[in-house]
Design an enzyme around this catalytic site. Structure first.
Site, PDB file in Angstrom:
ATOM      1  N   LYS A 103       3.944   8.546   9.917  1.00 27.28           N
ATOM      2  CA  LYS A 103       5.302   8.133   9.618  1.00 27.28           C
ATOM      3  C   LYS A 103       5.988   9.043   8.645  1.00 27.28           C
ATOM      4  O   LYS A 103       7.175   9.084   8.533  1.00 27.28           O
ATOM      5  CB  LYS A 103       5.287   6.720   9.061  1.00 27.28           C
ATOM      6  CG  LYS A 103       4.725   6.745   7.669  1.00 27.28           C
ATOM      7  CD  LYS A 103       3.959   5.546   7.326  1.00 27.28           C
ATOM      8  CE  LYS A 103       3.303   5.775   5.986  1.00 27.28           C
ATOM      9  NZ  LYS A 103       2.528   7.001   5.869  1.00 27.28           N
ATOM     10  N   TYR A 155      -7.095   3.707   3.333  1.00 29.85           N
ATOM     11  CA  TYR A 155      -5.776   3.096   3.536  1.00 29.85           C
ATOM     12  C   TYR A 155      -5.909   1.749   4.244  1.00 29.85           C
ATOM     13  O   TYR A 155      -5.370   0.728   3.786  1.00 29.85           O
ATOM     14  CB  TYR A 155      -4.936   4.072   4.361  1.00 29.85           C
ATOM     15  CG  TYR A 155      -3.567   3.607   4.773  1.00 29.85           C
ATOM     16  CD1 TYR A 155      -2.466   3.770   3.939  1.00 29.85           C
ATOM     17  CD2 TYR A 155      -3.355   3.050   6.035  1.00 29.85           C
ATOM     18  CE1 TYR A 155      -1.193   3.373   4.338  1.00 29.85           C
ATOM     19  CE2 TYR A 155      -2.092   2.653   6.442  1.00 29.85           C
ATOM     20  CZ  TYR A 155      -1.018   2.821   5.590  1.00 29.85           C
ATOM     21  OH  TYR A 155       0.239   2.429   5.991  1.00 29.85           O
ATOM     22  N   GLN A 201       0.833  -1.204   0.000  1.00 33.17           N
ATOM     23  CA  GLN A 201       0.000   0.000   0.000  1.00 33.17           C
ATOM     24  C   GLN A 201       0.868   1.255   0.000  1.00 33.17           C
ATOM     25  O   GLN A 201       0.547   2.250  -0.646  1.00 33.17           O
ATOM     26  CB  GLN A 201      -0.922  -0.002   1.229  1.00 33.17           C
ATOM     27  CG  GLN A 201      -1.705   1.282   1.462  1.00 33.17           C
ATOM     28  CD  GLN A 201      -2.724   1.569   0.376  1.00 33.17           C
ATOM     29  OE1 GLN A 201      -3.133   0.671  -0.353  1.00 33.17           O
ATOM     30  NE2 GLN A 201      -3.123   2.826   0.250  1.00 33.17           N
ATOM     31  N   GLU A 202       1.993   1.186   0.708  1.00 37.15           N
ATOM     32  CA  GLU A 202       2.873   2.348   0.827  1.00 37.15           C
ATOM     33  C   GLU A 202       3.693   2.596  -0.437  1.00 37.15           C
ATOM     34  O   GLU A 202       3.772   3.725  -0.925  1.00 37.15           O
ATOM     35  CB  GLU A 202       3.826   2.152   2.020  1.00 37.15           C
ATOM     36  CG  GLU A 202       3.168   2.231   3.377  1.00 37.15           C
ATOM     37  CD  GLU A 202       2.763   3.655   3.737  1.00 37.15           C
ATOM     38  OE1 GLU A 202       3.161   4.592   3.027  1.00 37.15           O
ATOM     39  OE2 GLU A 202       2.041   3.826   4.729  1.00 37.15           O
ATOM     40  N   SER A 203       4.319   1.553  -0.965  1.00 34.92           N
ATOM     41  CA  SER A 203       5.327   1.764  -2.015  1.00 34.92           C
ATOM     42  C   SER A 203       5.212   0.831  -3.206  1.00 34.92           C
ATOM     43  O   SER A 203       6.019   0.922  -4.124  1.00 34.92           O
ATOM     44  CB  SER A 203       6.719   1.576  -1.409  1.00 34.92           C
ATOM     45  OG  SER A 203       6.910   0.208  -1.038  1.00 34.92           O
TER      46      SER A 203
END
Length: 478
Positions: A478, A428, A301-303
């Site tokens: 973060k 998210y 999901q992040e990268s």
């Protein structure tokens, strides 16, 4: 007064749920020594894996057995006919298998209170013409024998005499959906919840015509000698309804699967095959007491598992850490895949540990992920806001309703930490839950395939148990 009202309600529900034409013979009281639950395998019904058992019906059965204060025995069968026969022969006490209320089932069994609702939909694959009518089909319909779908088609056939279909006894609903995706059959009928769950792994599934709407999913009890068990089931249902358990399980199994992105799902399945093998060992090593697949889903999901990922806001790497967070947890190179994964796991674990103990273990990860996304302080703001609105601040189903309000001045001006993109946090978390479910399915498929290759002589016979489908600053972001 309260007891009197409850007795009236209980009596009314008992009468409403019975609806059986079979006449009761003399009832012989029977104290259960264990609760024998007949079921079918399916992701929303009952699944077994290395991570434990799951499923809406399974979770409810666990709670019902606890309510009765007896051990639970789950008894899977290969098809509905076997289930029905087992109940009639008193080999099981109840059927909990994601079955909907139908006229035929009302005649044969006693039906419990509603657990959730589904639509019956016609299912086909991507690329086929969208059917506008049941007579507008370019191929055959295949359904499970003894299913509610047969009853629906039989009723439709009265208006459309040329309507025909095939019935199979050696397949389950999950297999038919896979056969649709693999172009082995043209059409089937399925419950809407089943389609929503399975298209995470089979993105080419499409649902078209709604053939039946808002059907209650219920448990089935024997038509005779079941007064005591029915009374206990109704009292249990009333208790769990008031406690919010049904709402919680609905959110747990169906709340995150309604949003679907065809292109994203296909891209994720490709990435599992081509990219994940390079990093899987790192996720497994640094996950610690976390499920490595949840850590991997968060990273995707992040990268999208890109160790060189960067964003205009300054976050970088596989876990997209900010510079302050990286420094805090001892990460010197955010673009190093292993360092980033180790740091992301540590930060996520810290978020989980900071959460109040009042949040149930089964939901702590979702609260932690929301904190990972928008910051722990904003999640605490949302929890306080939920409490002020007489919602449960410890239930994810309620928090996901409140988080988007942090974007509205009317609400965020009353909070300690102000504005936050709460709707983004909900999206998210839901996305990570979908990625996680898909990873679990793929992982179980791989383990099952390896097991079959290693022990070909141990395959179950046709009369044996059914196979398992799919085996299925801390205050700043973060």
């Amino acid at each position: 007064m309260t007891r009197f009202l409850f007795a009236i309600i209980l009596g009314f529900l008992l009468t409403a749920c019975q609806q059986v034409t079979v006449e009761e013979t003399e009832y012989v009281p029977h104290k259960l020594t264990e609760l024998r639950v007949g079921t079918l395998y399916g992701p929303q019904i009952y699944m077994t894996s290395g991570q434990g058992n799951s499923g809406f019906d399974y979770d409810m059965a666990v709670l019902f057995a606890e309510y009765l204060d007896v051990p639970l025995k789950m008894v899977p069968y290969t098809n509905r006919a076997e289930l029905y026969e087992a109940l009639k022969k008193n080999e099981i006490d109840i059927i909990a298998a994601g079955m909907t209320e139908t006229p035929a089932r009302r005649e044969q069994f006693r039906l419990g209170p509603p657990l959730y609702r589904v639509n019956q939909v016609l299912v086909y694959r991507e690329g086929m013409p969208t059917p506008k009518d049941i007579t507008d089909l370019k191929g055959k319909i295949t359904v499970i024998a003894d299913s509610s779908f047969v009853e629906t088609l039989t009723q439709l056939q009265k208006r459309h005499p040329t309507l025909v279909w095939d019935q199979v006894t050696d397949k389950d609903s999950e297999e038919l959906l896979a056969m649709i995706a693999n172009k082995e059959i043209d059409y089937t009928i399925a419950d809407s919840s089943s389609v929503q769950i399975n298209r995470r792994y089979l993105p080419d599934l499409r649902s078209g015509l709604v053939l039946e709407e808002k059907l209650d999913v219920v448990w089935l009890l024997p038509p005779t000698h079941s007064d005591g068990l029915m009374s206990q089931l109704l009292a249990f249902w009333h208790q769990e309804k008031l406690a919010g358990t049904l709402d919680h399980l609905n959110e747990k199994y169906f709340g995150h699967v309604k949003r679907f992105d065809y292109i994203d799902t296909r891209a994720f399945l490709r990435a599992i095959e081509t990219v994940l093998p390079r990093y899987r060992q790192l996720f497994e090593t640094h996950a610690g007491d976390l499920d490595w697949r949840k850590l991997a889903a968060t990273s995707y999901q992040e990268s999208h598992w890109n160790p060189n990922a960067r964003s205009p806001t300054g976050v970088r790497g596989m876990m997209m850490l900010t510079q302050p967070t990286a420094k805090e947890i001892g990460i010197t190179n955010r673009l190093d895949a292993e360092e980033s994964i180790r740091g992301g796991a540590a930060y996520l674990r810290d978020m989980i540990n900071r959460l109040p103990e009042s949040i149930p273990e089964s939901q702590r990860m979702w609260f932690a992920l929301a904190s990972y996304n928008i910051g722990y302080a904003h999640v605490e703001d949302a929890r306080k806001l939920a409490e002020s609105m007489e919602l449960n601040p410890n239930a994810w189903r309620d928090l996901k309703k409140v988080l988007p309000l942090l974007q509205k001045r009317k609400y965020y001006q009353k909070t300690r930490y102000g504005y936050a993109r709460g709707s983004e946090a909900v999206h998210y978390v839901d996305s990570i839950r979908r990625y996680y479910d898909t990873l679990v399915w793929v992982d179980n498929q791989s383990k099952q395939q390896n097991s079959d290759e290693e022990e070909p002589s141990d395959l179950a016979s046709e009369d044996g148990p059914a196979p398992v489908p799919g085996t299925l600053s801390p205050d700043k972001p973060k």
